[in-house]
Design a protein around this motif. Sequence first.
Motif, PDB file in Angstrom:
ATOM      1  N   MET B 247       0.838  -1.209   0.000  1.00  0.00           N
ATOM      2  CA  MET B 247       0.000   0.000   0.000  1.00  0.00           C
ATOM      3  C   MET B 247       0.870   1.255   0.000  1.00  0.00           C
ATOM      4  N   PRO B 248       0.371   2.379  -0.520  1.00  0.00           N
ATOM      5  CA  PRO B 248       1.085   3.651  -0.350  1.00  0.00           C
ATOM      6  C   PRO B 248       1.167   4.007   1.137  1.00  0.00           C
ATOM      7  N   HIS B 249       2.239   4.718   1.504  1.00  0.00           N
ATOM      8  CA  HIS B 249       2.506   4.994   2.910  1.00  0.00           C
ATOM      9  C   HIS B 249       1.299   5.594   3.647  1.00  0.00           C
ATOM     10  N   GLY B 250       0.760   6.695   3.107  1.00  0.00           N
ATOM     11  CA  GLY B 250      -0.315   7.405   3.810  1.00  0.00           C
ATOM     12  C   GLY B 250      -1.569   6.561   3.939  1.00  0.00           C
ATOM     13  N   VAL B 251      -1.860   5.776   2.912  1.00  0.00           N
ATOM     14  CA  VAL B 251      -3.040   4.920   2.949  1.00  0.00           C
ATOM     15  C   VAL B 251      -2.858   3.821   3.997  1.00  0.00           C
ATOM     16  N   ALA B 252      -1.649   3.271   4.056  1.00  0.00           N
ATOM     17  CA  ALA B 252      -1.362   2.238   5.058  1.00  0.00           C
ATOM     18  C   ALA B 252      -1.450   2.820   6.465  1.00  0.00           C
ATOM     19  N   VAL B 253      -0.936   4.043   6.634  1.00  0.00           N
ATOM     20  CA  VAL B 253      -1.005   4.674   7.950  1.00  0.00           C
ATOM     21  C   VAL B 253      -2.466   4.947   8.326  1.00  0.00           C
ATOM     22  N   ALA B 254      -3.260   5.369   7.347  1.00  0.00           N
ATOM     23  CA  ALA B 254      -4.682   5.612   7.618  1.00  0.00           C
ATOM     24  C   ALA B 254      -5.337   4.345   8.158  1.00  0.00           C
ATOM     25  N   ARG B 255      -5.077   3.238   7.473  1.00  0.00           N
ATOM     26  CA  ARG B 255      -5.609   1.954   7.935  1.00  0.00           C
ATOM     27  C   ARG B 255      -5.037   1.635   9.332  1.00  0.00           C
ATOM     28  N   GLY B 256      -3.740   1.885   9.502  1.00  0.00           N
ATOM     29  CA  GLY B 256      -3.107   1.637  10.801  1.00  0.00           C
ATOM     30  C   GLY B 256      -3.715   2.476  11.913  1.00  0.00           C
ATOM     31  N   MET B 257      -4.131   3.701  11.575  1.00  0.00           N
ATOM     32  CA  MET B 257      -4.770   4.575  12.568  1.00  0.00           C
ATOM     33  C   MET B 257      -6.085   3.986  13.051  1.00  0.00           C
ATOM     34  N   VAL B 258      -6.871   3.474  12.106  1.00  0.00           N
ATOM     35  CA  VAL B 258      -8.170   2.917  12.482  1.00  0.00           C
ATOM     36  C   VAL B 258      -7.963   1.658  13.338  1.00  0.00           C
ATOM     37  N   ILE B 259      -6.955   0.867  12.972  1.00  0.00           N
ATOM     38  CA  ILE B 259      -6.667  -0.321  13.799  1.00  0.00           C
ATOM     39  C   ILE B 259      -6.190   0.107  15.193  1.00  0.00           C
ATOM     40  N   ALA B 260      -5.319   1.128  15.242  1.00  0.00           N
ATOM     41  CA  ALA B 260      -4.836   1.611  16.545  1.00  0.00           C
ATOM     42  C   ALA B 260      -5.980   2.199  17.363  1.00  0.00           C
ATOM     43  N   ALA B 261      -6.944   2.818  16.675  1.00  0.00           N
ATOM     44  CA  ALA B 261      -8.114   3.353  17.389  1.00  0.00           C
ATOM     45  C   ALA B 261      -8.947   2.207  17.962  1.00  0.00           C
ATOM     46  N   GLU B 274     -16.012   6.747  19.984  1.00  0.00           N
ATOM     47  CA  GLU B 274     -14.982   7.576  19.358  1.00  0.00           C
ATOM     48  C   GLU B 274     -14.305   6.813  18.220  1.00  0.00           C
ATOM     49  N   TYR B 275     -14.088   5.517  18.454  1.00  0.00           N
ATOM     50  CA  TYR B 275     -13.523   4.686  17.387  1.00  0.00           C
ATOM     51  C   TYR B 275     -14.448   4.686  16.171  1.00  0.00           C
ATOM     52  N   ARG B 276     -15.744   4.578  16.416  1.00  0.00           N
ATOM     53  CA  ARG B 276     -16.720   4.587  15.326  1.00  0.00           C
ATOM     54  C   ARG B 276     -16.655   5.920  14.576  1.00  0.00           C
ATOM     55  N   LEU B 277     -16.613   7.023  15.331  1.00  0.00           N
ATOM     56  CA  LEU B 277     -16.546   8.355  14.726  1.00  0.00           C
ATOM     57  C   LEU B 277     -15.358   8.437  13.766  1.00  0.00           C
ATOM     58  N   LEU B 278     -14.181   8.056  14.250  1.00  0.00           N
ATOM     59  CA  LEU B 278     -12.971   8.140  13.429  1.00  0.00           C
ATOM     60  C   LEU B 278     -13.085   7.264  12.181  1.00  0.00           C
ATOM     61  N   SER B 279     -13.499   6.017  12.364  1.00  0.00           N
ATOM     62  CA  SER B 279     -13.489   5.083  11.232  1.00  0.00           C
ATOM     63  C   SER B 279     -14.545   5.462  10.200  1.00  0.00           C
ATOM     64  N   VAL B 280     -15.711   5.925  10.644  1.00  0.00           N
ATOM     65  CA  VAL B 280     -16.766   6.304   9.693  1.00  0.00           C
ATOM     66  C   VAL B 280     -16.325   7.498   8.840  1.00  0.00           C
ATOM     67  N   GLU B 281     -15.772   8.521   9.492  1.00  0.00           N
ATOM     68  CA  GLU B 281     -15.378   9.722   8.743  1.00  0.00           C
ATOM     69  C   GLU B 281     -14.221   9.427   7.794  1.00  0.00           C
ATOM     70  N   MET B 282     -13.272   8.619   8.249  1.00  0.00           N
ATOM     71  CA  MET B 282     -12.136   8.314   7.367  1.00  0.00           C
ATOM     72  C   MET B 282     -12.569   7.445   6.198  1.00  0.00           C
ATOM     73  N   GLU B 283     -13.580   6.590   6.426  1.00  0.00           N
ATOM     74  CA  GLU B 283     -14.089   5.772   5.329  1.00  0.00           C
ATOM     75  C   GLU B 283     -14.774   6.667   4.296  1.00  0.00           C
ATOM     76  N   LYS B 284     -15.567   7.642   4.791  1.00  0.00           N
ATOM     77  CA  LYS B 284     -16.220   8.598   3.885  1.00  0.00           C
ATOM     78  C   LYS B 284     -15.191   9.321   3.023  1.00  0.00           C
ATOM     79  N   ALA B 285     -14.031   9.632   3.614  1.00  0.00           N
ATOM     80  CA  ALA B 285     -12.986  10.365   2.889  1.00  0.00           C
ATOM     81  C   ALA B 285     -12.250   9.473   1.892  1.00  0.00           C
ATOM     82  N   GLY B 286     -12.664   8.217   1.796  1.00  0.00           N
ATOM     83  CA  GLY B 286     -12.064   7.304   0.812  1.00  0.00           C
ATOM     84  C   GLY B 286     -10.724   6.754   1.262  1.00  0.00           C
ATOM     85  N   LEU B 287     -10.467   6.842   2.589  1.00  0.00           N
ATOM     86  CA  LEU B 287      -9.121   6.531   3.067  1.00  0.00           C
ATOM     87  C   LEU B 287      -8.943   5.100   3.550  1.00  0.00           C
ATOM     88  N   ILE B 288     -10.054   4.377   3.745  1.00  0.00           N
ATOM     89  CA  ILE B 288      -9.890   3.074   4.390  1.00  0.00           C
ATOM     90  C   ILE B 288     -10.147   1.927   3.438  1.00  0.00           C
TER      91      ILE B 288
END
Lengths: 354, 354
Positions: B247-261, B274-288
């Motif tokens: 994966m590209p670095h930033g995309v992998a980190v995005a996924r890593g953030m949701v896992i860390a959350a 709070e975990y739900r909030l983060l993962s839902v918004e990041m998914e909307k942004a096309g990041l996950i």
Amino acid sequence: MKSIKINTAGGESVILMGGTVDDLRERLPAKGLYIITDTNVGRIYRDIFPKGEVLEIEAGEKSKTPQVVIDLCRRMLDAGADRSSFVLGFGGGVVCDIAGLTASLFMRGVRHAFVSTSLLSQIDASIGGKNGVNLGEYKNIIGTIRQPEFVLCDHNMLATLPEEEFLSGMGEMYKHAAIRDRNLFFDLSASADRIAARDPGILGDLILRSVRIKAAIVRRDPMENGIRRLLNFGHTFGHVLEIHYGMPHGVAVARGMVIAAELSAWTGEMPHAEYRLLSVEMEKAGLIREAELPPNVIGRIARDKKSEAGSVNFVLLRAVGKAIVRRLSLTDLQAFVNYYNERKDNSQSIQQGK
Amino acid sequence: MKSIKINTAGGESVILMGGTVDDLRERLPAKGLYIITDTNVGRIYRDIFPKGEVLEIEAGEKSKTPQVVIDLCRRMLDAGADRSSFVLGFGGGVVCDIAGLTASLFMRGVRHAFVSTSLLSQIDASIGGKNGVNLGEYKNIIGTIRQPEFVLCDHNMLATLPEEEFLSGMGEMYKHAAIRDRNLFFDLSASADRIAARDPGILGDLILRSVRIKAAIVRRDPMENGIRRLLNFGHTFGHVLEIHYGMPHGVAVARGMVIAAELSAWTGEMPHAEYRLLSVEMEKAGLIREAELPPNVIGRIARDKKSEAGSVNFVLLRAVGKAIVRRLSLTDLQAFVNYYNERKDNSQSIQQGK
């Protein structure tokens, strides 16, 4: 044991002068120690190494390559090293150069220190935080400036040094005397016999005085923008001779010092009598081998790291004990080299009775 | 153009936010400039490069090897570089990492600066002085910490970025919001459409806020002993995913953030909402992108540079906008990975109607 503190922007360092490995106990971590050493030092001192993972490299200047540093990082990683690890360079100047660079780069820098086993590294190579490896024939092109936490100098270890390496160290002592301390120069001359016999008492005293000269300079100029350049006395020609003739570092620098002193007289910076004084005493000490300057010496110097943007900063003497930096054009330098090599040819012709 | 000053023990740095190459004239030397860039950036921007020797490397993470840095030092030497030379890294994060390390090592360090051409490097990679190359599959094992003199961020250059690289940068923005700035997080969510359309006005504002968060952290902790560890949020799992799935670095980190959350919620540090909030918004942004954790993830983490002496420092969240560091045993981490991969399997089974 005497401690000399060096406190610079590059970090704090302590030189433990005259101590032994037993003095290191509270300075080393209980685990995560990686000892970088070479095949020669490993053979002699492995039994007294502190507890840690031993990483051995081939003895000699030929190990000073980027690939050796990369391999050491890989071996540390494979052995489980992490950011809390501690690198102890155990050996002479080459080992300390390589261990210092490895510690600077591994995971962007881990703690490190040295046990200096050679006269040269006790005096010189471990102090100041300069490390580096060579790029082909160009010396120390890849490196950093980073102080080790401490440098242990155990003078007992000097007893087993090969004569050539011992002379290398003496060359550096003469260098410190020539650039900053006329009294040290005369004391070195007066003690020549006891030095040659490796009298540990006199050696300990002379090393300490020599280290203090260097430490005082490094303390004032950790990043080598000013006074620290004086420590390069003899190195410009010395590096060229070292590579061209395969001379040991200190011996090449000794020869380079005498050439630089002659250049100092040639440019009018120093009376000719001072040049005679330096060259006669260093010859008595067994430090000087005749060597013509190789072809294209100017081209090599221009590409060496001591050159900057065309012309060259050169360390010259005003007198034995007082060095200065002068900017010399490559044209003037070429004229001196011609003079030097021709004079040499003449004197050889005379000696050979032609 | 806005200037942000970063003054640390690692050196002083200025971020020139929203400037152009024309703003660099008085900051670059008249001669001795070496521009390190990659094949992609060279193709697009060669015409506007400042006057200097251009050293091109292959585009992409595969260039982050020690050999590429050694080759660059050799090419600089061959082109006549010396201690007064200046290295300008012109490109994205990979180019800046390589150029920064090359400048740190060449003749024990020459001046250097960056022109950041990617969203990720404008936000993140060029600030803080961390550089490095990979050792096999292990990321940034060989590197230093050294501030560039300046980093120019020309937002016009973001227009031509491939979507994947743009998303990588957005991942880092979400990271800065998640660890330190709840308001930024909601603004990112509210501006999702304009961001996706690459509206330069909103991007300039968001980059500036994101950089200020990072700059404030780096200023307080240049050597990464304390608060700066928060910037590693998402990176522990992220690095593993990046290598395993390419994966590209930033995309992998995005996924890593949701896992860390999710790990933060699993350990009880953060409410599940709070975990739900983060993962839902990041998914909307096309990041996950969904990604199972690969086998032996714990072994990889233990050997990764974020591990120290057995257990692991992990960046967790207390809430969206507030990160903390906790020490986790590898046993607990393994239990979470089992839970995570099983849950994933279950949800996939359910989706597939089994």
